[in-house]
Write a protein that holds these residues in place. Sequence first.
Motif: not given
Length: 150
Positions: A123, A125, A140
Amino acid sequence: MTDQIVEMMNANLASTIPIADKMGLKIVEARRGFAAASVPVEGNGNHFGVIYAGVQFTVAEILGGIIALSTFDTSKFFPLVKNVDITFVSMATTPLRAEASLDDETIARVAAEAAERGKANYTLEAVVSDANGTVVATTRGLYQLRAHNR
């Protein structure tokens, strides 16, 4: 070394992601665990005088691949995007800069998992800011590092 990576990525942008090149998108930093890209105002406006949402998305989304290419072994792995959510925070009327980073723990996990299983999710951001440092969007994204032979 970092400047050479950035130059190579920018030189290849027209053939790898032609629309990003057409937007004037430039990778400005690419090193282990960090990437930044920029996009100009010129040619990227919409019908009411701000930078088009798709341009803001692109300058942020591309960072998942840039980080992977500058962090992991590209002879063994390639990145792909699985999902990205974007939140528009403010109107964008100046050139934009997007930044994202992966910490050392995540890098180690992704590298080990991809080596063992042939793929690993991560992940990321990103923050998109205008020339005054005002955040105009955040993303995100779920990306995947995948082995070439799988």
